[in-house]
Motif scaffolding. Structure first.
Motif, PDB file in Angstrom:
ATOM      1  N   PHE A 119      20.103   1.241   1.538  1.00  0.00           N
ATOM      2  CA  PHE A 119      20.744  -0.051   1.263  1.00  0.00           C
ATOM      3  C   PHE A 119      19.685  -1.108   0.955  1.00  0.00           C
ATOM      4  CE2 PHE A 119      22.016  -4.215   2.945  1.00  0.00           C
ATOM      5  CZ  PHE A 119      23.138  -4.464   2.168  1.00  0.00           C
ATOM      6  N   GLY A 120      18.651  -1.176   1.795  1.00  0.00           N
ATOM      7  CA  GLY A 120      17.581  -2.141   1.542  1.00  0.00           C
ATOM      8  C   GLY A 120      16.865  -1.880   0.234  1.00  0.00           C
ATOM      9  N   ALA A 121      16.676  -0.586  -0.094  1.00  0.00           N
ATOM     10  CA  ALA A 121      15.985  -0.235  -1.343  1.00  0.00           C
ATOM     11  C   ALA A 121      16.801  -0.638  -2.562  1.00  0.00           C
ATOM     12  CB  ALA A 121      15.708   1.266  -1.368  1.00  0.00           C
ATOM     13  N   LEU A 122      18.105  -0.411  -2.527  1.00  0.00           N
ATOM     14  CA  LEU A 122      18.956  -0.759  -3.665  1.00  0.00           C
ATOM     15  C   LEU A 122      19.038  -2.273  -3.854  1.00  0.00           C
ATOM     16  CD1 LEU A 122      21.859   1.828  -3.226  1.00  0.00           C
ATOM     17  CD2 LEU A 122      19.971   1.891  -4.870  1.00  0.00           C
ATOM     18  N   SER A 125      15.874  -3.411  -5.357  1.00  0.00           N
ATOM     19  CA  SER A 125      15.716  -3.024  -6.755  1.00  0.00           C
ATOM     20  C   SER A 125      16.521  -3.905  -7.705  1.00  0.00           C
ATOM     21  CB  SER A 125      16.138  -1.562  -6.940  1.00  0.00           C
ATOM     22  OG  SER A 125      15.363  -0.716  -6.131  1.00  0.00           O
ATOM     23  N   PHE A 126      17.717  -4.329  -7.278  1.00  0.00           N
ATOM     24  CA  PHE A 126      18.624  -4.969  -8.222  1.00  0.00           C
ATOM     25  C   PHE A 126      18.788  -6.479  -8.033  1.00  0.00           C
ATOM     26  CE2 PHE A 126      20.040  -0.499  -8.111  1.00  0.00           C
ATOM     27  CZ  PHE A 126      19.882  -0.199  -9.462  1.00  0.00           C
ATOM     28  N   ILE A 127      18.817  -6.949  -6.788  1.00  0.00           N
ATOM     29  CA  ILE A 127      19.052  -8.391  -6.608  1.00  0.00           C
ATOM     30  C   ILE A 127      18.003  -9.058  -5.711  1.00  0.00           C
ATOM     31  CG2 ILE A 127      21.531  -8.231  -7.017  1.00  0.00           C
ATOM     32  CD1 ILE A 127      21.986  -8.262  -4.031  1.00  0.00           C
ATOM     33  N   GLY A 128      16.884  -8.357  -5.490  1.00  0.00           N
ATOM     34  CA  GLY A 128      15.835  -8.898  -4.634  1.00  0.00           C
ATOM     35  C   GLY A 128      15.320 -10.267  -5.037  1.00  0.00           C
ATOM     36  N   PRO A 129      14.946 -10.465  -6.310  1.00  0.00           N
ATOM     37  CA  PRO A 129      14.405 -11.774  -6.709  1.00  0.00           C
ATOM     38  C   PRO A 129      15.369 -12.926  -6.466  1.00  0.00           C
ATOM     39  CG  PRO A 129      13.945 -10.113  -8.369  1.00  0.00           C
ATOM     40  CD  PRO A 129      14.871  -9.483  -7.385  1.00  0.00           C
ATOM     41  N   TYR A 130      16.656 -12.702  -6.642  1.00  0.00           N
ATOM     42  CA  TYR A 130      17.640 -13.771  -6.459  1.00  0.00           C
ATOM     43  C   TYR A 130      17.790 -14.130  -4.981  1.00  0.00           C
ATOM     44  CZ  TYR A 130      18.754 -12.077 -11.136  1.00  0.00           C
ATOM     45  OH  TYR A 130      18.662 -11.675 -12.441  1.00  0.00           O
ATOM     46  N   ILE A 131      17.750 -13.115  -4.111  1.00  0.00           N
ATOM     47  CA  ILE A 131      17.850 -13.363  -2.674  1.00  0.00           C
ATOM     48  C   ILE A 131      16.622 -14.120  -2.179  1.00  0.00           C
ATOM     49  CG2 ILE A 131      17.934 -12.254  -0.403  1.00  0.00           C
ATOM     50  CD1 ILE A 131      19.557 -10.031  -1.636  1.00  0.00           C
ATOM     51  N   ALA A 132      15.459 -13.775  -2.676  1.00  0.00           N
ATOM     52  CA  ALA A 132      14.222 -14.439  -2.248  1.00  0.00           C
ATOM     53  C   ALA A 132      14.239 -15.920  -2.591  1.00  0.00           C
ATOM     54  CB  ALA A 132      13.024 -13.762  -2.895  1.00  0.00           C
ATOM     55  N   ALA A 260      23.426  -3.628   8.475  1.00  0.00           N
ATOM     56  CA  ALA A 260      22.526  -3.587   7.322  1.00  0.00           C
ATOM     57  C   ALA A 260      22.316  -4.980   6.739  1.00  0.00           C
ATOM     58  CB  ALA A 260      23.078  -2.647   6.264  1.00  0.00           C
ATOM     59  N   LEU A 261      23.374  -5.768   6.677  1.00  0.00           N
ATOM     60  CA  LEU A 261      23.260  -7.135   6.155  1.00  0.00           C
ATOM     61  C   LEU A 261      22.398  -7.999   7.072  1.00  0.00           C
ATOM     62  CD1 LEU A 261      26.950  -7.689   4.987  1.00  0.00           C
ATOM     63  CD2 LEU A 261      24.943  -7.373   3.533  1.00  0.00           C
ATOM     64  N   ILE A 262      22.579  -7.832   8.393  1.00  0.00           N
ATOM     65  CA  ILE A 262      21.749  -8.578   9.349  1.00  0.00           C
ATOM     66  C   ILE A 262      20.285  -8.200   9.181  1.00  0.00           C
ATOM     67  CG2 ILE A 262      21.198  -8.832  11.806  1.00  0.00           C
ATOM     68  CD1 ILE A 262      24.221  -8.536  12.356  1.00  0.00           C
ATOM     69  N   GLY A 263      20.005  -6.899   9.075  1.00  0.00           N
ATOM     70  CA  GLY A 263      18.630  -6.452   8.891  1.00  0.00           C
ATOM     71  C   GLY A 263      18.017  -6.980   7.611  1.00  0.00           C
ATOM     72  N   LEU A 264      18.797  -6.985   6.541  1.00  0.00           N
ATOM     73  CA  LEU A 264      18.302  -7.472   5.256  1.00  0.00           C
ATOM     74  C   LEU A 264      17.926  -8.947   5.334  1.00  0.00           C
ATOM     75  CD1 LEU A 264      17.995  -6.558   2.203  1.00  0.00           C
ATOM     76  CD2 LEU A 264      20.180  -7.712   1.859  1.00  0.00           C
ATOM     77  N   VAL A 265      18.816  -9.751   5.922  1.00  0.00           N
ATOM     78  CA  VAL A 265      18.576 -11.199   6.007  1.00  0.00           C
ATOM     79  C   VAL A 265      17.379 -11.493   6.904  1.00  0.00           C
ATOM     80  CG1 VAL A 265      19.531 -13.392   6.815  1.00  0.00           C
ATOM     81  CG2 VAL A 265      20.964 -11.809   5.514  1.00  0.00           C
ATOM     82  N   ILE A 320      10.673 -10.308  -0.117  1.00  0.00           N
ATOM     83  CA  ILE A 320       9.905 -11.560  -0.096  1.00  0.00           C
ATOM     84  C   ILE A 320       8.427 -11.308  -0.392  1.00  0.00           C
ATOM     85  CG2 ILE A 320       9.383 -11.586   2.374  1.00  0.00           C
ATOM     86  CD1 ILE A 320      10.104 -14.584   2.311  1.00  0.00           C
ATOM     87  N   LEU A 321       7.934 -10.093  -0.095  1.00  0.00           N
ATOM     88  CA  LEU A 321       6.546  -9.764  -0.415  1.00  0.00           C
ATOM     89  C   LEU A 321       6.344  -9.661  -1.922  1.00  0.00           C
ATOM     90  CD1 LEU A 321       3.682  -8.860   0.456  1.00  0.00           C
ATOM     91  CD2 LEU A 321       4.546  -6.517   0.446  1.00  0.00           C
ATOM     92  N   LEU A 322       7.229  -8.915  -2.601  1.00  0.00           N
ATOM     93  CA  LEU A 322       7.061  -8.681  -4.036  1.00  0.00           C
ATOM     94  C   LEU A 322       7.371  -9.917  -4.863  1.00  0.00           C
ATOM     95  CD1 LEU A 322       8.640  -5.121  -4.407  1.00  0.00           C
ATOM     96  CD2 LEU A 322       6.221  -5.716  -4.449  1.00  0.00           C
ATOM     97  N   THR A 323       8.370 -10.697  -4.450  1.00  0.00           N
ATOM     98  CA  THR A 323       8.800 -11.825  -5.280  1.00  0.00           C
ATOM     99  C   THR A 323       8.064 -13.126  -4.982  1.00  0.00           C
ATOM    100  OG1 THR A 323      10.600 -12.297  -3.733  1.00  0.00           O
ATOM    101  CG2 THR A 323      11.097 -10.857  -5.593  1.00  0.00           C
ATOM    102  N   LEU A 324       7.613 -13.300  -3.731  1.00  0.00           N
ATOM    103  CA  LEU A 324       6.962 -14.554  -3.366  1.00  0.00           C
ATOM    104  C   LEU A 324       5.536 -14.363  -2.868  1.00  0.00           C
ATOM    105  CD1 LEU A 324       9.911 -16.284  -1.453  1.00  0.00           C
ATOM    106  CD2 LEU A 324       9.253 -16.576  -3.844  1.00  0.00           C
ATOM    107  N   GLY A 325       5.133 -13.111  -2.630  1.00  0.00           N
ATOM    108  CA  GLY A 325       3.788 -12.859  -2.122  1.00  0.00           C
ATOM    109  C   GLY A 325       3.618 -13.225  -0.666  1.00  0.00           C
ATOM    110  N   ILE A 326       4.741 -13.303   0.093  1.00  0.00           N
ATOM    111  CA  ILE A 326       4.696 -13.674   1.505  1.00  0.00           C
ATOM    112  C   ILE A 326       5.040 -12.441   2.336  1.00  0.00           C
ATOM    113  CG2 ILE A 326       5.715 -15.138   3.299  1.00  0.00           C
ATOM    114  CD1 ILE A 326       6.486 -17.103   1.075  1.00  0.00           C
TER     115      ILE A 326
END
Length: 500
Positions: A119-122, A125-132, A260-265, A320-326
């Motif tokens: 779940f975290g990987a998907l 892959s698809f909406i990571g930049p928008y969430i960051a 899964a949503l709690i872990g992601l956030v 947040i690491l890949l999109t913001l470098g944090i």
């Protein structure tokens, strides 16, 4: 299509062998008490120096996934969290092993760890930049309110009395203040001991609270006339597959999805990570369950919540690491060092400047979850056989691992003393029915709570009103009040029922 090209970059014998070794090594290190995914990455990072960026970073991703998931093995079989992200797995995993259901507990943990990781990987892959981008808008007011919410809810919903939970959390907060003040650089509560300048290290604290206290309790019970059997004395039941039916799997998705949503956030928010996400998800599962009184006695729901959330948290931390470098947690800070070693600069422009590498990394993350799933599934019979070792032989080995793990954390002999002292403290708290989870949460979050509060007051010239005026902070504060009030009402009802 970009993700497909990423898989094409890593599906070669050299990369696959490296990733297989990384996952296996991470699992072994993560399963040892006191050694975590961060430790595994720190040990393995120098080996990536001569590799090309795709192989080197894929290797680190495999170690990260394996190290995060490896903690479930010792959490279930020994009642000791192999990693901080497996703390909540102990609460129901070990009681299940005591009832002869170790294989079922391991199977459920592996299955839902895999689901959380995928779940975290998907999402990554698809909406990571928008969430960051959303997480980037959090102010110091919002972070303070969120951390306060985490502290109060975990404490209020802990096993036993809410008052004892809050007192345990407050004790953890006090221990978290030992060391150097992050804003003024003054030493606090170090009593002139220079090695306490960085405060109490998390690893010896965890080993002491969970492992040493558990060993002391076992030794006490073994000495009684009515001997209490350890897990190694219990005949383990045989289960097929993962130990649950397809119908049970579908039923537990109602716990796995919010976990899964709690872990992601939590993973997306810098500085929190799997240490907190598994406890938050466990608390949520207990609060929303039809049978909250069964949590902690050995039920599948607690394992589902903990393991789904801490593996989904990995995907959030990588977003947040890949999109913001944090770096989202300690482990991703080591991966950031790996990026720098290979002259890769993570941040908003990474997807444009190094798109091929990014999607190779995302593909490696998905593949690492698949490899860990296969290795742990076929290793279930082997893990269960560990319980055939008599406790009189197993406990000395565990004690040695505790001492080695505490020392290796910082190569500091003081950490061994800290482990022993917190072991005694944990034993006393358990004896008088004070929950340990709130203490750990308070200890972990105390520095961040103080930092964000002081930053907020500096921005508002000392006014607390500015925190309440922030809409997101006000929402979290309202949730905190509601959670504590509902728990207090529930306890009052129980007291009245008991008196009646």
């Amino acid at each position: 299509m970009n993700l497909i090209s990423g898989f094409q970059s890593i599906l070669n014998p050299a990369t696959l062998v490296l990733m297989l070794g990384g996952v296996f090594g991470g699992l072994i290190i993560g399963a040892l008490p006191g050694l975590s995914a961060f430790t595994a990455l720190a040990i393995m990072l120098p080996f990536t120096f001569g590799m090309d960026p795709v192989n080197g970073i894929s290797f680190l991703m495999a170690i990260y996934v394996g190290g995060t998931s490896g903690g479930l093995i010792s959490a279930i079989l020994l009642g000791i969290p192999g990693t901080p992200s497996s703390i909540a797995t102990c609460f129901d995993g070990y009681p299940m092993a005591q009832k002869g259901e170790a294989k079922k507990a391991l199977g459920v943990a592996v299955l839902f760890s895999f689901i959380g990781g995928i779940f975290g990987a998907l999402v990554l892959s698809f909406i990571g930049p928008y969430i960051a981008q959303v997480a980037l808008k959090f102010s110091s007011y919002d972070y303070f309110a969120l951390i306060l919410f985490a502290l109060c809810t975990v404490s209020a919903l802990a096993e036993g009395s809410m008052v004892k939970g809050l007192l345990s959390c407050l004790l953890g907060v006090c221990f978290g203040f030992v060391g150097t003040d992050s804003l003024s650089s003054y030493y606090r509560y170090t009593f002139g001991i220079g090695k306490l300048a960085n405060g109490f290290a998390l690893v010896p604290v965890l080993i002491g609270l969970f492992a040493v206290s558990h060993i002391m309790t076992t030794a006490r019970d073994k000495g009684k006339s009515q001997e209490i059997r350890s897990v190694s004395d219990v005949k383990q039941k045989a289960y097929r597959g993962f130990g649950i039916t397809p119908g049970e799997f579908v039923y537990h998705l109602r716990t796995a999805i919010p976990a899964a949503l709690i872990g992601l956030v939590i993973g997306i928010l810098p500085g929190l990570g799997g240490n907190i996400s598994n406890l938050m998800a466990y608390t949520y599962a207990k609060k929303t369950s039809r049978y909250p009184e069964k949590f902690g006695t050995g039920i599948v729901d607690g394992i589902v919540a903990s393991e789904t959330s801490n593996n989904a948290c990995v995907g959030g931390a990588l977003i947040i690491l890949l999109t913001l470098g944090i770096p989202g947690d300690n482990a991703t800070s080591m991966i950031l060092a790996g990026f720098q070693m290979h002259d890769v600069v993570p941040g908003p422009l990474l997807f444009k400047t190094s798109g091929e590498l990014v999607y190779a990394i995302l593909a490696a993350f998905i593949l690492a979850n698949l490899l860990f799933f296969i290795i742990e599934y076929f290793g279930l019979p082997l893990f269960t056989r560990m319980l055939s070792v008599p406790s009189t032989l197993l406990l000395p080995v565990v004690i040695v691992c505790c001492f080695v793990g505490s020392y290796c954390n910082n190569n500091n002999t003081l950490d061994i003393l800290i482990m022993v002292l917190f072991g005694i403290l944990g034993y006393v708290l358990k004896r008088y029915h004070y929950p340990l989870a709130p203490l750990v949460v308070g200890f972990i979050l105390a520095p961040a709570l103080e930092t964000y509060l002081r930053r907020s007051l500096m921005k508002s010239d000392g006014s607390f009103l500015a925190i309440v005026q922030s809409p997101l902070a006000a929402f979290f504060l309202l949730c905190t009040v509601v959670a504590v009030a509902l728990t207090a009402r529930s306890e009052i009802r129980k007291l009245k029922a008991a008196e009646a």
